[in-house]
Motif scaffolding. Sequence first.
Motif, PDB file in Angstrom:
ATOM      1  N   TRP A   7      35.251 102.770  31.454  1.00  0.00           N
ATOM      2  CA  TRP A   7      35.324 104.230  31.324  1.00  0.00           C
ATOM      3  C   TRP A   7      35.790 104.869  32.627  1.00  0.00           C
ATOM      4  O   TRP A   7      36.560 105.846  32.619  1.00  0.00           O
ATOM      5  CB  TRP A   7      33.965 104.791  30.908  1.00  0.00           C
ATOM      6  CG  TRP A   7      33.618 104.508  29.484  1.00  0.00           C
ATOM      7  CD1 TRP A   7      32.674 103.635  29.025  1.00  0.00           C
ATOM      8  CD2 TRP A   7      34.225 105.076  28.321  1.00  0.00           C
ATOM      9  NE1 TRP A   7      32.649 103.619  27.652  1.00  0.00           N
ATOM     10  CE2 TRP A   7      33.591 104.503  27.194  1.00  0.00           C
ATOM     11  CE3 TRP A   7      35.249 106.002  28.119  1.00  0.00           C
ATOM     12  CZ2 TRP A   7      33.941 104.833  25.887  1.00  0.00           C
ATOM     13  CZ3 TRP A   7      35.601 106.343  26.813  1.00  0.00           C
ATOM     14  CH2 TRP A   7      34.950 105.754  25.727  1.00  0.00           C
ATOM     15  N   ARG A  61      39.951  94.168  18.101  1.00  0.00           N
ATOM     16  CA  ARG A  61      39.021  93.416  18.938  1.00  0.00           C
ATOM     17  C   ARG A  61      39.261  91.915  18.953  1.00  0.00           C
ATOM     18  O   ARG A  61      38.466  91.168  19.526  1.00  0.00           O
ATOM     19  CB  ARG A  61      37.579  93.714  18.511  1.00  0.00           C
ATOM     20  CG  ARG A  61      37.169  95.150  18.791  1.00  0.00           C
ATOM     21  CD  ARG A  61      35.678  95.341  18.688  1.00  0.00           C
ATOM     22  NE  ARG A  61      35.282  96.668  19.111  1.00  0.00           N
ATOM     23  CZ  ARG A  61      34.032  97.090  19.206  1.00  0.00           C
ATOM     24  NH1 ARG A  61      33.043  96.250  18.902  1.00  0.00           N
ATOM     25  NH2 ARG A  61      33.750  98.315  19.598  1.00  0.00           N
ATOM     26  N   HIS A 117      37.786  95.882  28.786  1.00  0.00           N
ATOM     27  CA  HIS A 117      36.840  95.557  27.721  1.00  0.00           C
ATOM     28  C   HIS A 117      36.271  94.166  27.992  1.00  0.00           C
ATOM     29  O   HIS A 117      36.994  93.250  28.392  1.00  0.00           O
ATOM     30  CB  HIS A 117      37.514  95.564  26.345  1.00  0.00           C
ATOM     31  CG  HIS A 117      37.800  96.922  25.822  1.00  0.00           C
ATOM     32  ND1 HIS A 117      36.956  97.587  24.954  1.00  0.00           N
ATOM     33  CD2 HIS A 117      38.834  97.760  26.047  1.00  0.00           C
ATOM     34  CE1 HIS A 117      37.468  98.770  24.658  1.00  0.00           C
ATOM     35  NE2 HIS A 117      38.603  98.903  25.309  1.00  0.00           N
ATOM     36  N   GLY A 132      34.398  93.329  23.087  1.00  0.00           N
ATOM     37  CA  GLY A 132      33.354  94.278  22.731  1.00  0.00           C
ATOM     38  C   GLY A 132      33.672  95.672  23.232  1.00  0.00           C
ATOM     39  O   GLY A 132      34.834  96.023  23.456  1.00  0.00           O
ATOM     40  N   ARG A 133      32.628  96.442  23.443  1.00  0.00           N
ATOM     41  CA  ARG A 133      32.811  97.817  23.879  1.00  0.00           C
ATOM     42  C   ARG A 133      33.277  97.882  25.334  1.00  0.00           C
ATOM     43  O   ARG A 133      33.140  96.930  26.090  1.00  0.00           O
ATOM     44  CB  ARG A 133      31.509  98.591  23.714  1.00  0.00           C
ATOM     45  CG  ARG A 133      31.065  98.746  22.260  1.00  0.00           C
ATOM     46  CD  ARG A 133      29.776  99.538  22.174  1.00  0.00           C
ATOM     47  NE  ARG A 133      29.377  99.754  20.791  1.00  0.00           N
ATOM     48  CZ  ARG A 133      28.295 100.426  20.431  1.00  0.00           C
ATOM     49  NH1 ARG A 133      27.500 100.941  21.379  1.00  0.00           N
ATOM     50  NH2 ARG A 133      27.990 100.589  19.162  1.00  0.00           N
ATOM     51  N   ARG A 134      33.767  99.024  25.691  1.00  0.00           N
ATOM     52  CA  ARG A 134      34.192  99.287  27.058  1.00  0.00           C
ATOM     53  C   ARG A 134      32.955  99.493  27.931  1.00  0.00           C
ATOM     54  O   ARG A 134      32.144 100.377  27.664  1.00  0.00           O
ATOM     55  CB  ARG A 134      35.080 100.530  27.059  1.00  0.00           C
ATOM     56  CG  ARG A 134      35.711 100.879  28.378  1.00  0.00           C
ATOM     57  CD  ARG A 134      36.563 102.129  28.230  1.00  0.00           C
ATOM     58  NE  ARG A 134      37.768 101.906  27.449  1.00  0.00           N
ATOM     59  CZ  ARG A 134      38.018 102.478  26.271  1.00  0.00           C
ATOM     60  NH1 ARG A 134      37.146 103.326  25.719  1.00  0.00           N
ATOM     61  NH2 ARG A 134      39.143 102.232  25.630  1.00  0.00           N
TER      62      ARG A 134
END
Length: 207
Positions: A105, A82, A154, A98-100
Amino acid sequence: MTGRLRFDGWILGAGTTSGTRVVVGHWPRSPLGPLSDVMVQRPDEHRVLLAPSAAAAEFIAATYAFDEVRVLDVGVHRPDERTWTVSAGPLRLTVRTGRRPPLGWLLRAVPAPLARTPAWVGLLDRPARLVTGLRTTGSAGNGRTEWYGVQDLHAVTAADGSWDGEPLGGLAPVRPPVSFGFGSVPPRPSVVRVTTTVRVPSDDQGP
């Protein structure tokens, strides 16, 4: 070099509260070998290319528009999944991802061999403009055409950097949009997994 040339890697785009916007290309696979480059647009809109070699500088400057080109060492490292660190002449930058998000997705759901093809990328251009305001294909400098085959995304959640030793401030949206060429990066700071295909006409006198 002529024909269709493929650059496979990542593009990182981030703004800062000082008004400096940074676009980092990290290309483990390219016609010029593994390389990283940095495009910087300063608060006064001065556009600077930081390239690792004369050949890379010549190719990139023939495809995009800059007010200044510097050839120097460009280092891009990922000490963990990250974190990205960038060192290039006057620029020092560290970002955290951070997160996707949902769009990431969705992009991941498309098989990579299909996502990289110019025909597929061309089909996505109109929806991308309607949804994000960004283009996936278009005309570049010197009669060249580009296709951006994005395969993952991301969000960038934090940034810390300096230019010539002066702090760039905290993370901010990429606004105003950068103006290196027809393509930009999302207003929200992000890292995208991408295959960029550049069609170079046979009469192009580039490297």
